[in-house]
Design a protein around this motif. Structure first.
Motif, PDB file in Angstrom:
ATOM      1  N   ASP A  19       0.828  -1.195   0.000  1.00  0.00           N
ATOM      2  CA  ASP A  19       0.000   0.000   0.000  1.00  0.00           C
ATOM      3  C   ASP A  19       0.867   1.251   0.000  1.00  0.00           C
ATOM      4  N   THR A  20       2.013   1.172   0.691  1.00  0.00           N
ATOM      5  CA  THR A  20       2.888   2.338   0.795  1.00  0.00           C
ATOM      6  C   THR A  20       4.327   1.930   0.486  1.00  0.00           C
ATOM      7  N   VAL A  21       5.154   2.928   0.232  1.00  0.00           N
ATOM      8  CA  VAL A  21       6.562   2.694  -0.097  1.00  0.00           C
ATOM      9  C   VAL A  21       7.430   3.615   0.755  1.00  0.00           C
ATOM     10  N   LEU A  22       8.534   3.059   1.252  1.00  0.00           N
ATOM     11  CA  LEU A  22       9.579   3.885   1.859  1.00  0.00           C
ATOM     12  C   LEU A  22      10.795   3.773   0.947  1.00  0.00           C
ATOM     13  N   LEU A  23      11.203   4.893   0.357  1.00  0.00           N
ATOM     14  CA  LEU A  23      12.365   4.913  -0.533  1.00  0.00           C
ATOM     15  C   LEU A  23      13.551   5.446   0.266  1.00  0.00           C
ATOM     16  N   VAL A  24      14.638   4.669   0.304  1.00  0.00           N
ATOM     17  CA  VAL A  24      15.785   5.058   1.139  1.00  0.00           C
ATOM     18  C   VAL A  24      17.095   4.981   0.367  1.00  0.00           C
ATOM     19  N   ASN A  25      18.040   5.788   0.816  1.00  0.00           N
ATOM     20  CA  ASN A  25      19.439   5.640   0.383  1.00  0.00           C
ATOM     21  C   ASN A  25      20.315   6.223   1.494  1.00  0.00           C
ATOM     22  N   LEU A  53       2.654   4.412  -3.756  1.00  0.00           N
ATOM     23  CA  LEU A  53       3.599   4.132  -4.836  1.00  0.00           C
ATOM     24  C   LEU A  53       3.616   5.274  -5.858  1.00  0.00           C
ATOM     25  N   ALA A  54       2.425   5.764  -6.200  1.00  0.00           N
ATOM     26  CA  ALA A  54       2.345   6.811  -7.220  1.00  0.00           C
ATOM     27  C   ALA A  54       3.045   8.087  -6.766  1.00  0.00           C
ATOM     28  N   ASP A  55       2.892   8.413  -5.484  1.00  0.00           N
ATOM     29  CA  ASP A  55       3.511   9.640  -4.961  1.00  0.00           C
ATOM     30  C   ASP A  55       5.027   9.510  -4.847  1.00  0.00           C
ATOM     31  N   VAL A  56       5.474   8.309  -4.470  1.00  0.00           N
ATOM     32  CA  VAL A  56       6.892   8.139  -4.120  1.00  0.00           C
ATOM     33  C   VAL A  56       7.763   7.824  -5.327  1.00  0.00           C
ATOM     34  N   LEU A  57       7.254   6.958  -6.211  1.00  0.00           N
ATOM     35  CA  LEU A  57       8.115   6.484  -7.294  1.00  0.00           C
ATOM     36  C   LEU A  57       8.126   7.449  -8.468  1.00  0.00           C
ATOM     37  N   THR A  58       8.537   8.669  -8.208  1.00  0.00           N
ATOM     38  CA  THR A  58       8.699   9.662  -9.266  1.00  0.00           C
ATOM     39  C   THR A  58      10.142   9.617  -9.746  1.00  0.00           C
ATOM     40  N   SER A 100      21.557   5.477  -8.417  1.00  0.00           N
ATOM     41  CA  SER A 100      22.455   6.221  -9.302  1.00  0.00           C
ATOM     42  C   SER A 100      22.654   5.415 -10.563  1.00  0.00           C
ATOM     43  N   GLY A 101      21.767   5.578 -11.509  1.00  0.00           N
ATOM     44  CA  GLY A 101      21.935   4.916 -12.789  1.00  0.00           C
ATOM     45  C   GLY A 101      21.615   3.437 -12.796  1.00  0.00           C
ATOM     46  N   VAL A 102      20.818   2.983 -11.825  1.00  0.00           N
ATOM     47  CA  VAL A 102      20.422   1.579 -11.805  1.00  0.00           C
ATOM     48  C   VAL A 102      19.142   1.438 -12.619  1.00  0.00           C
ATOM     49  N   GLN A 103      18.985   0.310 -13.316  1.00  0.00           N
ATOM     50  CA  GLN A 103      17.740   0.090 -14.045  1.00  0.00           C
ATOM     51  C   GLN A 103      16.597  -0.137 -13.072  1.00  0.00           C
ATOM     52  N   VAL A 104      15.520   0.542 -13.252  1.00  0.00           N
ATOM     53  CA  VAL A 104      14.377   0.391 -12.370  1.00  0.00           C
ATOM     54  C   VAL A 104      13.139   0.133 -13.215  1.00  0.00           C
ATOM     55  N   GLU A 105      12.348  -0.864 -12.811  1.00  0.00           N
ATOM     56  CA  GLU A 105      11.127  -1.144 -13.549  1.00  0.00           C
ATOM     57  C   GLU A 105       9.955  -0.445 -12.882  1.00  0.00           C
ATOM     58  N   VAL A 106       9.284   0.411 -13.624  1.00  0.00           N
ATOM     59  CA  VAL A 106       8.111   1.095 -13.097  1.00  0.00           C
ATOM     60  C   VAL A 106       6.970   0.874 -14.079  1.00  0.00           C
TER      61      VAL A 106
END
Lengths: 259, 304
Positions: free
Chosen positions: A211-217, A226-231, A240-246
């Protein structure tokens, strides 16, 4: 940020976790409600496992606040957590049967002395049934396939009847039927009000069950739906330049650093 | 008297009865603890502990004589277990820590013993034991110390097992690894103290490590491991002691009891190893613990 009217089971505000003097993750502010699943996403070494270990109390909270089931972390709250570590953290040649591994999930309820009672054996049997491993109960853990071992460790976590389940890279190394079965199990747990925290690299699977995502580094980049976070902006900050599937499209972010 | 006679009739002699009694008690404690040493891969730490306890045994001996050495030994055992547990918890390489503590403490022990009147004779007794001249008091003290060591393992059994299998999940379930490690290390150190009269400080390592290793080779089921480990230790102790006695009497050469017992332990290990190699694959109960099976798996998270 509220997504549910269900009670909050995990609340962090400005939380930081450290290995000794090294802060591995900081600035985490989020709420997870009963029956919700949170996906933890970020590159390797970004603090995803650190977050789970911090919630579990394996790593100390060095800043901010953390509340589980509305209270500070205690021995009682620990008993209501289920944890699936990365499967390479266990010794696959350890001389125990699958059933013995699953019963470990009941150890804290048993204390030091009490022998497993009918309720303990029933909980272990139910956990084996949910994970589809009933027929393999007496098999040596080391003789199971990788996917079966992963499900066995999930069964151990479920045997504790957890109110919150923490899964560290649970989809790694699973074939399609095992993945589908795990997704189904997570959905069923959520429908029973269990909160689930999942570290994963697989954004499609995250979208399917979370339902929710925590994006960290190393620090919190973003928390929300997901829609709000995975921009693109957030993903650039985290990876940093990693392939990401969205949404079934592969996005290659600029600034490739060779990882 | 033949060597075969000595398997039974020799133990009617009071000094042989006492020697066997001490070894049987040690076998049960070391057999159970040895399984956990094997499961956790703590063989080198056990080596460090045996040496770290040595100055306590030596100081106790210099001050209190043979029956009085246990007080110093117990203090040193608990101190060594605490120090090694805490040092192993820090970021210093665990092996380097153990090696440093091991050599420093052992040297200290040798210096203590050098203050006694019969330096070489006493040093030999402390390093290799005096199995055939064990006193009744030593039998009692050995038994009490070994039973306490065993109880520590019985009380923390579930935590020890969970920790050995899956450290992170055990910690997550509320077990405190540092407490469990300390308990195991104290139990190992107590066995070292208990064994000081029978096999001495150098040979005790075999009593701690060989039975667990034999059990791991022979069985894949957890419950069997403890039975085989303790049973093997008791059997090897009996045969070793009888062999030392029989050879001493029939060949009229004084064969040291402790060393013979340890040799039988090692021979037993080689026999089981050979049996594993030749028996059909279908009858194998489980794979050997491969020390590189863990090392070959790459850590996914550097912090994990």
């Amino acid at each position: 940020m509220t997504f549910s009217t269900a009670p909050a089971v995990l609340q962090l505000s400005g939380a930081a976790f450290a290995y000794g003097a090294d802060v591995a993750l900081d600035g985490v502010t989020l709420t997870v409600h009963a029956g919700e699943a949170l996906a933890l996403i970020g590159p390797n070494g970004s603090g995803k496992s650190t977050f789970l270990k911090g919630v579990l109390g394996i790593l100390p909270l060095t800043a901010g606040t953390l509340q589980i089931f509305g209270t500070d972390r205690t021995a009682d709250t620990a008993r209501s957590l289920g944890y699936l570590p990365q499967s390479d953290e266990v010794d696959p040649e350890f001389p125990v049967s699958l059933e013995q591994v699953v019963l470990m999930g009941r150890y804290r309820r048993l204390g030091w002395w009490r022998l497993p009672a009918r309720a303990d054996r029933a909980a272990a049997a139910e956990a084996l049934r949910v994970t589809g491993l009933t027929a393999l109960a007496k098999t040596r853990f080391g003789l199971l396939s990788g996917g079966q071992q992963q499900r066995g460790l999930l069964a151990r976590a479920l045997a504790a009847n957890p109110r919150m389940l923490l899964l560290d890279e649970p989809f790694n190394g699973l074939d399609q039927p095992n993945r589908d079965a795990l997704v189904e199990t997570i959905r069923e747990l959520k429908s029973h009000g269990v909160a689930v925290l999942i570290t994963t690299h697989d954004l499609v699977l995250a979208r399917d069950v979370c339902d929710t995502v925590l994006l960290v580094n190393g620090t919190q980049i973003a928390f929300g739906t997901l829609a709000d976070v995975l921009t693109l902006e957030n993903l650039q900050a985290a990876f940093s330049g990693v392939q990401v599937e969205v949404d079934e499209h592969t996005v290659v972010l600029p600034g490739h650093d060779g990882h | 008297m033949t060597v075969l006679d000595s398997l039974t009739s020799a133990f009617a002699l009071p000094f042989m009865g006492r020697a066997l009694m001490v070894l049987l008690v040690l076998s049960v404690a070391a057999g159970v603890i040895g399984v956990f040493i094997n499961l956790r891969g703590l063989e080198f730490l056990s080596d460090g502990l045996t040496h770290a306890v040595f100055p306590g045994i030596a100081a106790g001996f210099v001050v209190g004589g043979r029956d009085g050495l246990y007080v110093g030994a117990l203090i040193a055992a608990i101190a060594a277990a605490i120090v090694l547990t805490l040092l192993a918890n820090r970021k210093v390489s665990s092996d380097a820590t153990i090696a440093i503590v091991l050599t420093a403490m052992f040297s200290l022990g040798v210096i203590f013993v050098s203050r006694s009147s019969d330096f070489s004779g006493q040093l030999e007794s402390l390093l290799f034991g005096h199995l055939l001249t064990v006193t009744a008091t030593e039998v009692v003290i050995t038994s009490v110390v070994a039973v306490v060591a065993l109880l520590l393992m019985v009380v923390t059994f579930r935590g020890q097992l969970f920790l050995a299998f899956d450290r992170s999940a055990a910690h997550a379930a509320g077990y405190r690894p540092v407490v469990l490690n300390l308990t195991l290390n104290v139990a190992i150190a107590l066995v070292v103290v208990a064994a000081s009269s029978a096999v001495g400080n150098l040979l005790v390592l075999a009593v701690l490590i060989v039975p667990g290793a034999v059990a791991r080779l022979a069985a894949g089921r957890l419950s069997l491991l403890f039975v085989i480990s303790a049973g093997f230790a008791m059997l090897a102790s009996w045969i070793g002691l009888a062999a030392a006695f029989g050879l001493s009497v029939s060949a009229d050469v004084a064969i040291p009891g402790g060393a013979t017992v340890v040799l039988v332990f090692v021979l037993g290990y080689l026999v089981v190893l050979g049996w594993r190699a030749v028996r059909p694959i279908s009858s194998r109960s489980g794979p050997l613990r491969s020390s590189d099976s863990r090392a070959s798996r790459e850590p996914v998270d550097n912090h994990a």
